[in-house]
Design an enzyme around this catalytic site. Structure first.
Site, PDB file in Angstrom:
ATOM      1  N   ASP A 280      55.865   7.011 -35.999  1.00 36.67           N
ATOM      2  CA  ASP A 280      56.617   7.237 -34.758  1.00 36.67           C
ATOM      3  C   ASP A 280      57.645   8.365 -34.881  1.00 36.67           C
ATOM      4  O   ASP A 280      58.203   8.791 -33.878  1.00 36.67           O
ATOM      5  CB  ASP A 280      57.240   5.939 -34.218  1.00 36.67           C
ATOM      6  CG  ASP A 280      58.084   5.207 -35.233  1.00 36.67           C
ATOM      7  OD1 ASP A 280      58.197   5.682 -36.375  1.00 36.67           O
ATOM      8  OD2 ASP A 280      58.638   4.141 -34.880  1.00 36.67           O
ATOM      9  N   LYS A 375      58.434   5.751 -29.779  1.00 31.85           N
ATOM     10  CA  LYS A 375      58.424   7.166 -30.106  1.00 31.85           C
ATOM     11  C   LYS A 375      57.086   7.498 -30.753  1.00 31.85           C
ATOM     12  O   LYS A 375      56.401   6.613 -31.246  1.00 31.85           O
ATOM     13  CB  LYS A 375      59.604   7.538 -30.994  1.00 31.85           C
ATOM     14  CG  LYS A 375      59.812   6.696 -32.242  1.00 31.85           C
ATOM     15  CD  LYS A 375      61.196   6.975 -32.823  1.00 31.85           C
ATOM     16  CE  LYS A 375      61.419   6.271 -34.132  1.00 31.85           C
ATOM     17  NZ  LYS A 375      62.038   4.946 -33.987  1.00 31.85           N
TER      18      LYS A 375
END
Ligand code: VG1
Ligand code: CO
Length: 539
Positions: A280, A375
């Site tokens: 991420d 993310k």
């Protein structure tokens, strides 16, 4: 086949910034995973008809924990699990699978950027049906449950074979083992201009992507080399290893040092990037050039119109309070919504779900968009490649032109690690009490304009969260203090420094921030209280 096993609580199963994270040595204790998982299942309640996604970054103990989770899910009445082949799944891919299948949540077994192995860390991230990690109110309930859990349910059967893609059944529960890469690749194809990026590589553009022996290797090989045509060997350290081959899979200037040394050598490729353990986080480099994550968020936002999926417009952008203010200026310029939240991706979820924002990011090498609720490291790399292909400019040119237009936020983070927890807590408490008295005072040439705790009031669920302390100066400079919520022992004090200039665009960040660092130490008394005069890690 369903067994009920008596157990006694562990007192330390409180989730931090992103899930539960502990030393592997702690997690391997009898019933540690079982207690935690049973507590989650107890809080969810009725599991009949529910589907969960399961996978991990391949680190030590993933294989054992995943079997426990499968057998416990079956025994607790879960209807279906969707599992990554061989137990692998990156955090962003997991979020996508939850959303795509309208699953009720998922478990990613990872301690993210923390080292793995027997002497490293292990972790469990728990997401709900939003595809994002649960809000604090829910993790508080789970923690309370871990304090009283007295038994767990498990299906007493041999281990499930996760090596083959396909359907199977266990104690009445459906199991689908899937290729974790395919859906993710399709999602990326739907966002970016793959043709333009392919042409870039066909014209001789070179890159190095360091997967740091963690989960993104297979995704990166497939996307960058096989589909987009980057030269063979562009993706390095691409085999996920249980101990990450001894690497610390944290993509920054300190821990991704092989990539950094390479990109700062004369052999550097045109573009360099790395991801963290669970895929991420991202780091972006050009030849002898580093883009701070705060600048990266600002640059991606400013260039949204170059990307097929965003060219019609974006809702707005958000950043964690500790992240530099670079993106705030971009939001103003484009007249889009702008939000500042506590550290941790879960705070972005409500803003995305309510269409307040499209992009978000954190200084800790995290950038992403509302395509999922985590993310996304590879997304950020593709975004940069797409900008480079569309604009025909280098990483350095793009960044320098950005500074020309908006000015530059010099920004660095200083981490003081392994601090005694009581010392760190007292330091923060004393500092919080002291900050209101600083307003109007001048340190060297820096005048304090405001100082106090950062408090976030969520516009959607109206929860209120206090996270960190901020000192703002009249010239726009800032100091942010926080305690880390992802460590597995002792406390880490993070000090984030920022100084803005519209004219001085080519200075050394460390030099630009020397005075503010001194002021940050003076105000907080970190050296006197911790005995540390230098930070352990500077990023
Ligand atoms: C750190 C970062 C934060 C990030 C979190 C999880 O938290 O600062 O920005 O969201 O890790 O990242 P903390 O509390 O230690 O500062 V990951 O890649 O572990 O999911
Ligand atoms: Co991570």
């Amino acid at each position: 086949m369903i067994k009920t096993v008596a157990t006694t609580p562990y007192t330390d199963q409180k989730m931090g910034t992103a899930g539960l994270r502990r030393k592997s040595k702690v997690v391997v204790q009898p019933n540690y995973v079982e207690n935690f998982m049973q507590s989650i299942f107890n809080v969810i309640g009725n599991l009949k008809g529910k589907t969960f996604v399961v996978g991990g970054d391949g680190r030590y103990y993933n294989d054992i924990a995943i079997q426990k989770i499968i057998k416990m899910a079956a025994a607790n009445g879960v209807s279906r699990l969707i599992i990554g082949q061989n137990g692998y799944m990156s955090t962003p891919a997991g979020s996508n699978i939850i959303l795509k299948n309208k699953a009720d949540g998922g478990f990613i077994l990872s301690a993210s950027h923390n080292p793995g192995g027997e002497n490293g860390d292990f972790g469990i991230k728990y997401s709900n049906e939003t595809g994002g990690q649960i809000p604090s109110a829910v993790s508080d309930k789970i923690y309370a449950q871990t304090q009283i859990v007295s038994e767990y349910k498990i299906c007493d059967v041999p281990d499930v074979d996760l090596s083959k893609i396909g359907h199977q059944e266990l104690c009445g529960m459906q199991i689908d083992v899937i290729d974790p890469v395919t859906d993710y690749v399709e999602m990326m194809r739907g966002i970016f201009d793959f043709d333009a990026i392919s042409k870039l590589f066909a014209a001789g553009f070179t890159m190095r992507f360091d997967a740091m022996n963690a989960v993104t290797g297979p995704y990166a090989k497939k996307i960058f080399e096989e589909i987009l045509g980057a030269p063979a060997g562009s993706v390095v350290n691409y085999r996920p290893l249980p101990d990450f081959g001894g690497l610390h899979p944290d993509p920054n200037m300190v821990y991704a040092k092989d990539l950094v040394n390479f990109m700062f050598s004369d052999q550097a490729t045109d573009f360099g990037a790395a991801n963290d353990g669970d895929g991420d986080r991202n780091m972006i480099l050009g030849p002898k050039f580093f883009v701070t994550p705060s600048d990266s968020l600002a640059i991606l936002t400013d260039n949204f119109s170059l990307i097929p999926a965003y060219k019609k417009g974006i809702y707005g952008v958000a950043k964690s309070a500790a992240t530099s203010t670079a993106v705030e200026r971009v939001a103003k310029e484009h007249g889009i919504g702008y939000y500042e939240v506590p550290t941790g991706w879960k705070y972005f979820v409500n803003l995305m779900d309510s269409k307040r924002i499209t992009f978000c990011g954190e200084e800790s090498f995290g950038t992403g968009s509302s395509h999922i609720r985590e993310k996304d490291g590879i997304w950020a790399v593709l975004f940069w490649l797409n900008i480079i292909a569309a604009a025909g400019k280098s990483v350095e040119q793009i960044t320098r032109e950005h500074w020309q237009k908006y000015g530059r936020s010099y920004y660095m983070r200083f981490d003081f690690e392994g601090v005694d927890t009581a010392v760190a807590d007292k330091m923060m408490a004393d500092l919080e009490a002291k900050l209101p008295t600083l307003s109007g005072k001048t340190f060297d040439n820096y005048k304090v304009s405001a100082a106090g705790a950062f408090i976030y009031n969520d516009p959607v669920d109206h929860s209120s969260t206090k996270n960190g302390l901020i000192v703002r100066f009249a010239d726009g400079s800032r100091i942010v203090y926080r305690l880390s919520g992802t460590g597995s022992s002792g406390a880490t004090i993070r000090v984030y420094l920022e100084r803005y200039s519209q004219t001085d665009l080519r200075s050394d960040p460390l030099k630009m921030l020397t005075e503010i660092f001194r002021i940050a130490m003076q105000i907080s008394e970190i050296p006197e209280r911790t005995g540390k005069h230098q930070a352990d890690v500077i990023t």
